[in-house]
Design a protein around this motif. Sequence first.
Motif, PDB file in Angstrom:
ATOM      1  N   LYS A 187      -5.592  -6.824   0.530  1.00 41.64           N
ATOM      2  CA  LYS A 187      -6.406  -5.606   0.410  1.00 41.64           C
ATOM      3  C   LYS A 187      -5.527  -4.365   0.571  1.00 41.64           C
ATOM      4  N   LYS A 247      -3.374  -7.006  -7.097  1.00 39.59           N
ATOM      5  CA  LYS A 247      -4.677  -6.941  -6.416  1.00 39.59           C
ATOM      6  C   LYS A 247      -5.659  -7.924  -7.055  1.00 39.59           C
ATOM      7  N   GLU A 259      -7.323 -11.237  -1.639  1.00 40.58           N
ATOM      8  CA  GLU A 259      -7.287 -11.069  -0.168  1.00 40.58           C
ATOM      9  C   GLU A 259      -6.200 -10.087   0.288  1.00 40.58           C
ATOM     10  N   LYS A 288      -4.449  -0.779   1.054  1.00 41.40           N
ATOM     11  CA  LYS A 288      -5.103   0.322   1.780  1.00 41.40           C
ATOM     12  C   LYS A 288      -4.712   1.653   1.152  1.00 41.40           C
ATOM     13  N   SER A 321       0.841  -1.203   0.000  1.00 43.91           N
ATOM     14  CA  SER A 321       0.000   0.000   0.000  1.00 43.91           C
ATOM     15  C   SER A 321       0.870   1.245   0.000  1.00 43.91           C
TER      16      SER A 321
END
Length: 165
Positions: free
Chosen positions: A69, A62, A67, A71, A15
Amino acid sequence: MQINTVEDLFVHGLSDIYNAEKQLTRALSKLARESSNAELAQAFKNHLEETQGQIERIDQIKDLVPELKIKRMKCHAMEGLVEEANEVIESTEKGPVRDAALIAAAQKVEHYEIASYGTLCTLADQLGYKDVKKLLAETLEEEKAADTLLTETATSKINAKAGKA
Ligand SMILES: [Fe+2]
Ligand SMILES: [Fe+2]
């Protein structure tokens, strides 16, 4: 985000670099504009295109492993590196000294990315995400090549001129 597991750490790192790459797309076009050396400007433009591909690779990750995820977060390190690049642009005139400063700033960025993707590759290995690791390793190689190219541009052209300025 709360980080409890190695998987969380991996998602956090992904992320972070996802946001870093996005910040960088804006910064690289500015570096290209501010450069007075055609070769250097082209190197920044080429890496901008590569950077867009690197963002797409994270989008692929992604899709590959839903799963994971990703952010929404701000990469403060990249924010700081970009801010410092802007500072040297403000404190230099367009010319070889600024070009040398742009290369220095860009190489700090590349080294941050190399460190980030290096860690992400190791974590992907440990977590058994083979295909994800492959994508991350491709980006890691691009970052290393970008760094090498900047070193070559600096040593062959820019810094000699900057020394005479
Ligand atoms: Fe990148
Ligand atoms: Fe890069």
